[in-house]
Motif scaffolding. Sequence first.
Motif, PDB file in Angstrom:
ATOM      1  N   PHE A  64       0.805  -1.235   0.000  1.00 46.21           N
ATOM      2  CA  PHE A  64       0.000   0.000   0.000  1.00 46.21           C
ATOM      3  C   PHE A  64       0.833   1.277   0.000  1.00 46.21           C
ATOM      4  O   PHE A  64       0.540   2.235   0.687  1.00 46.21           O
ATOM      5  CB  PHE A  64      -1.095   0.009   1.085  1.00 46.21           C
ATOM      6  CG  PHE A  64      -0.739  -0.652   2.403  1.00 46.21           C
ATOM      7  CD1 PHE A  64      -1.058  -1.972   2.637  1.00 46.21           C
ATOM      8  CD2 PHE A  64      -0.117   0.063   3.416  1.00 46.21           C
ATOM      9  CE1 PHE A  64      -0.737  -2.581   3.833  1.00 46.21           C
ATOM     10  CE2 PHE A  64       0.204  -0.531   4.609  1.00 46.21           C
ATOM     11  CZ  PHE A  64      -0.109  -1.871   4.820  1.00 46.21           C
ATOM     12  N   GLY A 126      10.008   8.014   6.413  1.00 47.17           N
ATOM     13  CA  GLY A 126       8.814   7.167   6.438  1.00 47.17           C
ATOM     14  C   GLY A 126       8.355   7.048   7.880  1.00 47.17           C
ATOM     15  O   GLY A 126       8.920   7.706   8.778  1.00 47.17           O
ATOM     16  N   SER A 128       8.833   4.598   9.845  1.00 45.90           N
ATOM     17  CA  SER A 128       9.839   3.960  10.704  1.00 45.90           C
ATOM     18  C   SER A 128      10.732   5.008  11.360  1.00 45.90           C
ATOM     19  O   SER A 128      10.945   4.980  12.575  1.00 45.90           O
ATOM     20  CB  SER A 128      10.689   2.977   9.911  1.00 45.90           C
ATOM     21  OG  SER A 128       9.865   2.038   9.296  1.00 45.90           O
ATOM     22  N   ILE A 131       8.814   6.857  13.950  1.00 43.55           N
ATOM     23  CA  ILE A 131       8.608   6.083  15.180  1.00 43.55           C
ATOM     24  C   ILE A 131       9.877   6.060  16.036  1.00 43.55           C
ATOM     25  O   ILE A 131       9.821   6.145  17.263  1.00 43.55           O
ATOM     26  CB  ILE A 131       8.079   4.678  14.813  1.00 43.55           C
ATOM     27  CG1 ILE A 131       6.592   4.801  14.450  1.00 43.55           C
ATOM     28  CG2 ILE A 131       8.291   3.669  15.944  1.00 43.55           C
ATOM     29  CD1 ILE A 131       6.005   3.610  13.735  1.00 43.55           C
ATOM     30  N   GLN A 165       4.113  -3.319  13.659  1.00 42.23           N
ATOM     31  CA  GLN A 165       5.002  -3.457  12.506  1.00 42.23           C
ATOM     32  C   GLN A 165       6.426  -3.621  13.010  1.00 42.23           C
ATOM     33  O   GLN A 165       6.760  -3.186  14.130  1.00 42.23           O
ATOM     34  CB  GLN A 165       4.850  -2.206  11.626  1.00 42.23           C
ATOM     35  CG  GLN A 165       5.078  -2.469  10.146  1.00 42.23           C
ATOM     36  CD  GLN A 165       6.454  -2.051   9.691  1.00 42.23           C
ATOM     37  OE1 GLN A 165       7.265  -1.587  10.490  1.00 42.23           O
ATOM     38  NE2 GLN A 165       6.732  -2.210   8.403  1.00 42.23           N
ATOM     39  N   ILE A 210      -2.124   1.321  17.265  1.00 38.07           N
ATOM     40  CA  ILE A 210      -2.006   1.402  15.804  1.00 38.07           C
ATOM     41  C   ILE A 210      -3.345   1.775  15.176  1.00 38.07           C
ATOM     42  O   ILE A 210      -4.366   1.150  15.452  1.00 38.07           O
ATOM     43  CB  ILE A 210      -1.576   0.055  15.191  1.00 38.07           C
ATOM     44  CG1 ILE A 210      -0.418  -0.553  15.984  1.00 38.07           C
ATOM     45  CG2 ILE A 210      -1.161   0.229  13.742  1.00 38.07           C
ATOM     46  CD1 ILE A 210      -0.034  -1.923  15.481  1.00 38.07           C
ATOM     47  N   GLY A 212      -4.723   1.383  11.965  1.00 41.85           N
ATOM     48  CA  GLY A 212      -4.492   0.706  10.698  1.00 41.85           C
ATOM     49  C   GLY A 212      -3.452  -0.373  10.875  1.00 41.85           C
ATOM     50  O   GLY A 212      -2.305  -0.213  10.451  1.00 41.85           O
ATOM     51  N   THR A 214      -1.069  -3.384  10.459  1.00 42.47           N
ATOM     52  CA  THR A 214      -0.437  -3.907   9.239  1.00 42.47           C
ATOM     53  C   THR A 214      -1.038  -5.261   8.857  1.00 42.47           C
ATOM     54  O   THR A 214      -1.066  -5.624   7.688  1.00 42.47           O
ATOM     55  CB  THR A 214       1.090  -4.050   9.462  1.00 42.47           C
ATOM     56  OG1 THR A 214       1.533  -2.912  10.201  1.00 42.47           O
ATOM     57  CG2 THR A 214       1.844  -4.119   8.160  1.00 42.47           C
ATOM     58  N   ASP A 245       0.474   5.079  16.169  1.00 44.96           N
ATOM     59  CA  ASP A 245       1.120   4.739  14.900  1.00 44.96           C
ATOM     60  C   ASP A 245       0.026   4.743  13.837  1.00 44.96           C
ATOM     61  O   ASP A 245      -0.655   3.741  13.616  1.00 44.96           O
ATOM     62  CB  ASP A 245       1.790   3.369  15.023  1.00 44.96           C
ATOM     63  CG  ASP A 245       2.390   2.890  13.702  1.00 44.96           C
ATOM     64  OD1 ASP A 245       2.263   3.610  12.701  1.00 44.96           O
ATOM     65  OD2 ASP A 245       2.976   1.783  13.688  1.00 44.96           O
ATOM     66  N   ALA A 247       0.444   5.121  10.649  1.00 46.08           N
ATOM     67  CA  ALA A 247       1.156   4.995   9.360  1.00 46.08           C
ATOM     68  C   ALA A 247       0.158   4.922   8.204  1.00 46.08           C
ATOM     69  O   ALA A 247       0.276   5.644   7.214  1.00 46.08           O
ATOM     70  CB  ALA A 247       2.053   3.759   9.376  1.00 46.08           C
ATOM     71  N   SER A 248      -0.851   4.072   8.366  1.00 43.64           N
ATOM     72  CA  SER A 248      -1.846   3.930   7.291  1.00 43.64           C
ATOM     73  C   SER A 248      -3.091   4.772   7.539  1.00 43.64           C
ATOM     74  O   SER A 248      -3.616   5.410   6.634  1.00 43.64           O
ATOM     75  CB  SER A 248      -2.304   2.473   7.185  1.00 43.64           C
ATOM     76  OG  SER A 248      -1.235   1.646   6.918  1.00 43.64           O
ATOM     77  N   SER A 275       2.519   7.805   7.429  1.00 46.16           N
ATOM     78  CA  SER A 275       3.365   7.648   6.235  1.00 46.16           C
ATOM     79  C   SER A 275       2.787   8.485   5.102  1.00 46.16           C
ATOM     80  O   SER A 275       1.667   8.213   4.649  1.00 46.16           O
ATOM     81  CB  SER A 275       3.402   6.182   5.782  1.00 46.16           C
ATOM     82  OG  SER A 275       4.003   5.365   6.747  1.00 46.16           O
ATOM     83  N   HIS A 277       3.866   8.313   2.195  1.00 48.54           N
ATOM     84  CA  HIS A 277       3.903   7.487   0.980  1.00 48.54           C
ATOM     85  C   HIS A 277       2.855   6.371   0.982  1.00 48.54           C
ATOM     86  O   HIS A 277       2.821   5.581   0.053  1.00 48.54           O
ATOM     87  CB  HIS A 277       5.314   6.922   0.739  1.00 48.54           C
ATOM     88  CG  HIS A 277       5.941   6.246   1.907  1.00 48.54           C
ATOM     89  ND1 HIS A 277       7.243   6.430   2.243  1.00 48.54           N
ATOM     90  CD2 HIS A 277       5.450   5.399   2.832  1.00 48.54           C
ATOM     91  CE1 HIS A 277       7.531   5.703   3.304  1.00 48.54           C
ATOM     92  NE2 HIS A 277       6.457   5.071   3.683  1.00 48.54           N
TER      93      HIS A 277
HETATM   94  C1  PLP Z   1       1.384   0.258  11.257  1.00 43.20           C
HETATM   95  C2  PLP Z   1       2.682   0.530  10.555  1.00 43.20           C
HETATM   96  N1  PLP Z   1       3.639   1.203  11.203  1.00 43.20           N
HETATM   97  C3  PLP Z   1       4.814   1.498  10.625  1.00 43.20           C
HETATM   98  C4  PLP Z   1       5.083   1.111   9.319  1.00 43.20           C
HETATM   99  C5  PLP Z   1       6.393   1.477   8.708  1.00 43.20           C
HETATM  100  O1  PLP Z   1       6.141   2.461   7.760  1.00 43.20           O
HETATM  101  P1  PLP Z   1       7.200   3.004   6.702  1.00 43.20           P
HETATM  102  O2  PLP Z   1       7.239   1.990   5.618  1.00 43.20           O
HETATM  103  O3  PLP Z   1       6.588   4.301   6.267  1.00 43.20           O
HETATM  104  O4  PLP Z   1       8.516   3.175   7.381  1.00 43.20           O
HETATM  105  C6  PLP Z   1       4.106   0.404   8.598  1.00 43.20           C
HETATM  106  C7  PLP Z   1       4.368  -0.040   7.215  1.00 43.20           C
HETATM  107  O5  PLP Z   1       3.687  -0.811   6.635  1.00 43.20           O
HETATM  108  C8  PLP Z   1       2.874   0.113   9.229  1.00 43.20           C
HETATM  109  O6  PLP Z   1       1.887  -0.549   8.584  1.00 43.20           O
END
Ligand code: PLP
Length: 349
Positions: A64, A126, A128, A131, A165, A210, A212, A214, A245, A247-248, A275, A277
Motif C-alpha cells: 500500500f 517514512g 519507521s 517512530i 510493525q 495502531i 491501521g 499492518t 502509529d 502509518a496507514s 506515512s 507514501h
Molecule cells: C502500522 C505501521 N507502522 C509502521 C510502518 C512502517 O512504515 P514506513 O514503511 O513508512 O517506514 C508500517 C508499514 O507498513 C505500518 O503498517
Amino acid sequence: MALSRAQTNSGESLISSTFASRYVRTALPRFRIPEQSIPKDAAYQIINDELMLDGNPRLNLASFVTTWMEPECDKLIQNSVNKNYVDMDEYPVTTEFQNRCVNMIAHLFNAPIGEDETAVGVGTVGSSEAIMLAGLAFKRKWQNKMKAEGKPHDKPNIVTGANVQVCWEKFARYFEVELKEVKLREGYYVMDPAKAVELVDENTICVAAILGSTLNGEFEDVKMLNDLLVAKNRLIRWDTPIHVDAASGGFIAPFIYPELEWDFRLPLVKSINVSGHKYGLVYAGVGWIIWRNKEDLPDELIFHINYLGADQPTFTLNFSKGSSQIIAQYYQLIRLGFEQHNKHVLTLC
Ligand SMILES: Cc1ncc(COP(=O)(O)O)c(C=O)c1O
C-alpha cells in the motif's frame, strides 16, 4: 533476455548486455567497479535492460505504498531531485513547504495549536524513522522524570500489541527498550486496550496504539485505551502517555471518520506518525511525526546546525536527504484539499 551472466575462470561474476554490446567490448564485473569507463548510452542501456526484470510498480498492491502520481507532480519531483533537503538556507522555500505540511497535518490530527503558535513535528523518510524519533522523545522524557525523582532509569519498556510493525521491534532493539507485547487471540487481531493497560508499569515510556494494523488494516480503540490509562494514571499518580502509529490510518480516519476520537483530542496522545507514501499519496520516501506540543519533545534531542548558514533546529536520524518527497506531499495536500482527499479515500476503502 537482454542480459546474460557468466563467470570467469577465477569465479568472478560478469554481466553482458546484448543491446549495449556494441558499446561494451567486455562484460562488466558484477561486484567490482569496472576498470574502464563506458559511454553514457551504454550505461543507460545496460541498467535499463536489467531493470526490466523488476516487477511493475503499478501492479504492486502489496505494500500500500503510492506508485502513481500526476504528471505535474512528477515534473516537480524531477525538478527538485538535485536539492539536498538539509541545506535549508539554500532552499528556504522547501523548508517552508515542510513546515506547512507539518502544520496542516497537525491541524488534521487536532493538535492543540494556539493562534500564534506553530505545530511541532518534522518530515521523515517514512513512518519507521518517525517512530524512532517518537520513541526517543518518550524514552528521554521518562529518563528525565525518573532521574528527577531519584529512581532507576535503566529498564524502560514500551507496551504494544503483538501486531505491531517490525519498526517497533527495531526501535526496541536499537534503542534498548523492552517491548512488552499484548498477545493476540483467536478472532481478535489488534491490541486489547484493557490488557495493554494491565502491562503498564512505572518503567513504561508509552503505550503505542495502531491506527491501521499492518495485519488487517483494523483501527485499535485509542479512545478506550486513553480512558483506561487516564484512570490508571490517576490511581497510581503516573502520567504514562500514548503514541498513535497512524502509518496507514492517519490520512484515512480524519477524512471518512471525522467523529472518531483517536488523535490529539485524547489528552494522553502525545505524538502521532503517518506515512506520506501510503495514503498521503506520495511516492516512497516520506513520513511525518507530529508532537502534541513543545513539552513533548525534549529540547536536548534537538540539534542546532549552523555551519551552512543561519541556525537550523533539526531532529532527524539522517542528515542529507532529497527534497522531492516533501514537495510532492505539499502538492497532494493543496491539490486534493479536503474535498478530493475524501473522494480518494472512499475509493480506496
Ligand atoms: C502500522 C505501521 N507502522 C509502521 C510502518 C512502517 O512504515 P514506513 O514503511 O513508512 O517506514 C508500517 C508499514 O507498513 C505500518 O503498517
